[in-house]
Design a protein around this motif. Structure first.
Motif: not given
Length: 152
Positions: A63-69
């Motif tokens: 998946x992707x990071x829970x908090x992309x920033x």
């Protein structure tokens, strides 16, 4: 100043700028030799704290990071620290999330996102950045780095 990574360190990548970072899979034993001075953990559960400085990026496998920033900020910190420290980026298997993070770090080097993914696959692992949305994250890092979607 900290002694930097030896050139023969397993899973070491040397960026065009000369910065060296190690990618690693947490499912495997810690390689013999030098230990990191700073680690970015890319995992779905907070890992045990190692005896060196580390940060955690909540990030589920495939998946992707829970908090992309927040992930971008922590990866930027790893990039900035690499010239003077032994920086490691790791996830469970050391391929998908780690490869995506290393590709994002290559974007900080000034690489185009597509070239960054190709470079990491060539220089780190051929299956790095496993799914399309991870490639999109690398493009998002590029947009944020150039002012397109926010500052990093």
């Amino acid at each position: 100043m900290t002694e930097l990574w030896n050139a023969d360190t397993p899973k070491l990548v040397e960026l065009p700028s000369g910065r060296r970072l190690r990618g690693r899979g947490l499912r495997y034993d810690l390689p013999e030799g030098q230990t990191p001075t700073f680690t970015v953990h890319l995992t779905d559960h907070e890992p045990p704290s190692p005896p060196w400085e580390s940060v955690w990026v909540p990030w589920r496998d495939f998946w992707l990071p829970a908090d992309p920033m927040d992930a971008m900020r922590k990866l930027r910190d790893a990039y900035e620290r690499a010239p003077g420290e032994r920086v490691e980026v790791c996830c469970g298997g050391g391929i998908g999330r780690t490869g995506t993070a290393l590709s994002a770090i290559c974007v900080f080097e000034g690489m185009d996102p597509k070239e960054a993914v190709k470079w990491v696959r060539r220089n780190y692992h051929p299956r790095a950045v496993e799914v399309p949305w991870q490639r999109r994250f690398v493009r998002q890092v590029h947009g944020a780095s150039t002012g397109g979607t926010g500052a990093v």
